[in-house]
Enzyme design. Sequence first.
Site, PDB file in Angstrom:
ATOM      1  N   PHE A  91      -7.553  13.245  -6.637  1.00 20.72           N
ATOM      2  CA  PHE A  91      -6.347  13.016  -5.841  1.00 20.72           C
ATOM      3  C   PHE A  91      -6.498  11.699  -5.065  1.00 20.72           C
ATOM      4  CE2 PHE A  91      -3.478  13.515  -2.300  1.00 20.72           C
ATOM      5  CZ  PHE A  91      -2.376  14.131  -2.868  1.00 20.72           C
ATOM      6  N   ARG A 143      -7.678   8.530  -5.685  1.00 14.70           N
ATOM      7  CA  ARG A 143      -7.976   7.872  -6.968  1.00 14.70           C
ATOM      8  C   ARG A 143      -8.683   6.536  -6.751  1.00 14.70           C
ATOM      9  NH1 ARG A 143      -4.649   4.353 -10.452  1.00 14.70           N
ATOM     10  NH2 ARG A 143      -3.499   4.016  -8.505  1.00 14.70           N
ATOM     11  N   LYS A 144      -7.939   5.523  -6.278  1.00 11.32           N
ATOM     12  CA  LYS A 144      -8.522   4.194  -6.060  1.00 11.32           C
ATOM     13  C   LYS A 144      -8.451   3.776  -4.600  1.00 11.32           C
ATOM     14  CE  LYS A 144      -7.751   1.716 -10.442  1.00 11.32           C
ATOM     15  NZ  LYS A 144      -8.970   0.938 -10.636  1.00 11.32           N
ATOM     16  N   HIS A 152       8.033  15.053   2.272  1.00 11.14           N
ATOM     17  CA  HIS A 152       8.458  13.956   1.396  1.00 11.14           C
ATOM     18  C   HIS A 152       9.986  13.881   1.357  1.00 11.14           C
ATOM     19  CE1 HIS A 152       4.542  12.950  -0.002  1.00 11.14           C
ATOM     20  NE2 HIS A 152       4.336  14.029  -0.715  1.00 11.14           N
TER      21      HIS A 152
END
Length: 282
Positions: A242, A244-245, A91
């Site tokens: 983790f 989620r959607k 990241h």
Amino acid sequence: MTYPKCGTTWTQEVVWTMRNNPNLDHPKAGAPISARSPFIDSDMLMEMGKEKSKGLMFELLKDAVPDADPNEGIALQLTAHTPDPRTIKTHLPFSLMTPDLLDTAKVIYVARNPKDVVLSFLHHCRLIKTIGYVGSLDQYVDYFVNDLLIYGPYWEHLREAWPQRDHPNMHFLFYEDMKADPKAEMKKLDRFLGTNLTEEQLEKIAHYTSFEEMKKHEKEALQGKNMDTFLDQEVLKKDGGFYRKGQAGSWKDRLTDTDQSKIDIWTKENSLTLGISFKYSI
Ligand code: A3P
């Protein structure tokens, strides 16, 4: 390479599968993603989260490197022992990577519209017990637009990557495009990575890495049987895991008008100077 919550894990699974498991028969395909595709900056996060997650990661490392040293960087040791071709997650922004990164490695940068990112990030910070965010959504949006979240500032992260998008060793990917047509994006990845996969292989990988399929194997893919110990079970039951959607534009159901306009003003200021626009961001 991504700012958090932009689809890193999805891209890791897609890229690892394209390179190592094109026929979906690799014996280690069910191992946790971070054991197959190491997350180099996770040693820093483990220091912040203290002992528990460090212990879990060390378990992964011991499987791959029996004589591993628990006092050295766990993710770095795992990365060093990962067989080629290595698919490494970070990241960190370009400015914190080695300056010759694009001369020595192929880089895939994944970006996602900031409104879905903020909600996904909020959920992440509530779900992971060692983070344990207990504040409000409004407060979290303020942290986001004031550049106070880890790995931020969000726009600075993008600003370092976007101008490099035409470099031959750089592939810029939008979460929203992957969601709209995963196979088309995987074809572009296939050309970039030189994996030479057939239509049929790409079709099967697109299905195998769809949200619904990855959700079925969420526990195994993330931390194996130990995952429950570092997730807040109440948040998990109420708002999801983790994974989620897995949607583009789902912020519309959740962000208040005030939060939306805060992000809109911030986005307008930054996206115009950068010359980048996101689908589903308004
Ligand atoms: P949501 O919280 O909006 O669902 P990262 O891996 O960078 O942390 O990003 C996590 C986000 O990617 C989460 O978004 C997660 O659900 C989503 N994601 C994970 N796997 C996915 C898949 N196969 N398809 C679409 N989205 C996926």
